[in-house]
Design an enzyme around this catalytic site. Structure first.
Site, mmCIF file in Angstrom:
data_model
loop_
_atom_site.group_PDB
_atom_site.id
_atom_site.type_symbol
_atom_site.label_atom_id
_atom_site.label_comp_id
_atom_site.label_asym_id
_atom_site.label_seq_id
_atom_site.Cartn_x
_atom_site.Cartn_y
_atom_site.Cartn_z
ATOM 1 N N GLU A 1 0.862 -1.191 0.000
ATOM 2 C CA GLU A 1 0.000 0.000 0.000
ATOM 3 C C GLU A 1 0.898 1.241 0.000
ATOM 4 O OE1 GLU A 1 -3.202 0.021 2.874
ATOM 5 O OE2 GLU A 1 -4.244 1.595 1.756
ATOM 6 N N ASP B 1 1.188 4.035 1.383
ATOM 7 C CA ASP B 1 1.760 4.729 2.543
ATOM 8 C C ASP B 1 3.097 4.105 2.937
ATOM 9 O OD1 ASP B 1 -0.014 2.614 3.091
ATOM 10 O OD2 ASP B 1 -0.312 3.211 5.168
ATOM 11 N N ASP C 1 1.313 -3.504 8.646
ATOM 12 C CA ASP C 1 0.163 -2.813 9.248
ATOM 13 C C ASP C 1 -0.288 -3.432 10.584
ATOM 14 O OD1 ASP C 1 -0.171 -0.823 7.389
ATOM 15 O OD2 ASP C 1 -1.808 -1.780 6.310
HETATM 16 FE FE1 FEO Z 1 -2.308 -1.096 4.418
HETATM 17 FE FE2 FEO Z 1 -0.463 1.235 6.206
HETATM 18 O O1 FEO Z 1 -1.143 0.367 4.678
#
Ligand code: FEO
Length: 408
Positions: free
Chosen positions: A84, A86, A167
Site C-alpha cells: 500500500e 503509505d 500494518d
Molecule cells: Fe495497508 Fe499502512 O497500509
C-alpha cells in the site's frame, strides 16, 4: 542532505528511519485525529537492509534519517512487507537512489508493486520459510495475507527477536515517542482499537489465521515493530496487543449498544435519547452518536465490542438521511457484526428510512430484534414513552442473546 531528521535506534543494529505525519486527518475515510507515522527500518548488519519505505511526500525525511547513520547507497537490500502506498510511495525513488542488489516482496506483493509503479526493476519473491542472510544477522519471512492486503507479509530478525509486522499491531498516532511504553496507555488502547476497527475488522478471519501461524512458528517476540505508530518492546505490552487482536478477531460482543442517528428538525434525536434511556434502564452500556457530531470511523471504533447496533434516520425524499447512509455503507464494508439490530426514525410523509435501514441491517447479517419504530412528525410524551419501552425491549433481546451465546 537535510540535517534535521535523525534515525532513532530501536535496538543494536536496527534504526527507525520513518516519517511523522502530524497533519493527516483523512486516511481513506478514516479520521486520523492524532495523525500517523509511516515506519521504515534500517538493519545495519554485514549487509544493510531497508524494511519498507514511507508515503511519497515524506521521502526526504526518510532519506535524511537514513543518511544520519549510513550513506543511503550502502543499502544492499530493500524489503517491501506491504505494497500500500503509505509504505511504498517512495519505493521507486529509494531504489533509484540506492540501487540495491535486490528488492524483496511476497508473490502478491510483486504483482501489486508492478500494478502500482510499472517498474522495470526485478522483484525477488519470498514466502513462508524463506530467509535472507545478512551476514551476522538473518531475516525470515512469513506471509500474512489480508493483514492488510493480499501481499502483506512480516519479516523476523532473529538476532534481535524483532518482528517487522507491517500494518498489523499498528495504530495511527503521530508522536516523537517511538516505543509504546513511552505513550499513555489510554491513548494506546483507544488508537489500537480504532485502528483495528477501521482497518482490520472485515479481515478478522485472516487476522486469526495469521496469529495462529505466528504462534505455530514459535518465534520469540522481543519486539514488534509495525508500520504505523509505536514499537512494542515490553513483554507485557506485546502480550497485551496480541491478546487484544485475538479478542477482536474473535469478535466477542459485550452488553453494549451503539445508537447512531441523524436528525432534520430534532425529532429523531428526541427518539434516540428516549431509546438510549430505555437501553440503559435495561442494564446495557449505551453510546449515543449523532452523525452530525461524530465521524464514521469513531462509530466503527465504538462498535468493535458492541452487541447492539441501533440506527435512526429521518426520511428525506423517500430515502435515508445522507450522513446515516454514509455510515451504514462504511459499516457494511467493515462487516460490522452485532448480534442485535434495530432501526427507527421520525417522518413527515411516507417514512421509508427506518424500513430501508432495517433491510440494510439484514444485508449486513444483523438480526433485527424489533420492528422498525416510526413516529410521525414530532414525538409527544406518549410517543417518547414508546421509544423508551422499545429501548428496554432491545436491551432484553441483547441480554438474552448474550446469555445464549455464553451457554454454548
Ligand atoms: Fe495497508 Fe499502512 O497500509
Amino acid at each position: 542532505m537535510n540535517q534535521l531528521f535523525k534515525a532513532v535506534k530501536v535496538t543494536d543494529g536496527v534504526y527507525w528511519v520513518g516519517a511523522i505525519d502530524w497533519d493527516v486527518r483523512n486516511f481513506h475515510g478514516y479520521l486520523t485525529s492524532r495523525g500517523t507515522t509511516y515506519n521504515a527500518f534500517l538493519i545495519l548488519a554485514d549487509k544493510v537492509a531497508l524494511i519498507d519505505t514511507v508515503k511519497r511526500p515524506f521521502a526526504d525525511e526518510m532519506f535524511a534519517r537514513i543518511a544520519s547513520v549510513i550513506e543511503p547507497e550502502r543499502i544492499d537490500y530493500v524489503v517491501s512487507n506491504h505494497s500500500e502506498m503509505d509504505h511504498t510511495g517512495c519505493l521507486c525513488e529509494a531504489i533509484a537512489a540506492v540501487k540495491p542488489e535486490k528488492v524483496f516482496a511476497s508473490k502478491m506483493g510483486q504483482k501489486a508493486l508492478a500494478g502500482h509503479f510499472h517498474m522495470d526493476r526485478e522483484i525477488t519473491v519470498v514466502g513462508d520459510g524463506d530467509g535472507l542472510d545478512l551476514g551476522n544477522m538473518k531475516l525470515s519471512f512469513a506471509e500474512t495475507r489480508m493483514c492488510h492486503w493480499p501481499d502483506s507479509m512480516v519479516s523476523y530478525l532473529h538476532e534481535a527477536k524483532l518482528l517487522f509486522s507491517q500494518d498489523a499491531f499498528g495504530m495511527h498516532l503521530a508522536s516523537y515517542e517511538r516505543f509504546a511504553d513511552e505513550v499513555d496507555r489510554w491513548v494506546l488502547d483507544y488508537e489500537a482499537a480504532k485502528y483495528y476497527a477501521n482497518i482490520l475488522l472485515p479481515l478478522s478471519p485472516f487476522v486469526a489465521a495469521a496469529l495462529e501461524k505466528l504462534a505455530n512458528l514459535g518465534l520469540e517476540l522481543g519486539m514488534v515493530a509495525p508500520d504505523h505508530g509505536p514499537i512494542w518492546r515490553k513483554k507485557q505490552d506485546i502480550e497485551m496487543i496480541l491478546g487484544l487482536y485475538a479478542n477482536w478477531a474473535e469478535r466477542r460482543p459485550a452488553s453494549k449498544a451503539v445508537v447512531f442517528y441523524d436528525t432534520m428538525w430534532g425529532s429523531t434525536a428526541k427518539m434516540a435519547r428516549a431509546i438510549g434511556e430505555g437501553l440503559a434502564a435495561g442494564g446495557v452500556k449505551v453510546k449515543l452518536m449523532s452523525m452530525s457530531a461524530s465521524h464514521r470511523s469513531d462509530l466503527a471504533g465504538e462498535l468493535l465490542d458492541a452487541g447492539a447496533l441501533v440506527v435512526g434516520s429521518p426520511t428525506i425524499n423517500n430515502c435515508i438521511f445522507p450522513s446515516v447512509a454514509d455510515a451504514m455503507c462504511y459499516l457494511k464494508g467493515l462487516k460490522a457484526k452485532c448480534i442485535v439490530g434495530a432501526a427507527f426514525g421520525s417522518y413527515g410523509w411516507s417514512g421509508e428510512a427506518p424500513r430501508q435501514l432495517d433491510a440494510m441491517l439484514g444485508e449486513m447479517g444483523i438480526e433485527t430484534a424489533a420492528e422498525p419504530l416510526r413516529i410521525n412528525y414530532v414525538p409527544d410524551d406518549e410517543a417518547l414513552g414508546r421509544c423508551r419501552q422499545w429501548g428496554c425491549k432491545l436491551a432484553e433481546a441483547l441480554e438474552l442473546k448474550l446469555k445464549l451465546a455464553a451457554s454454548k
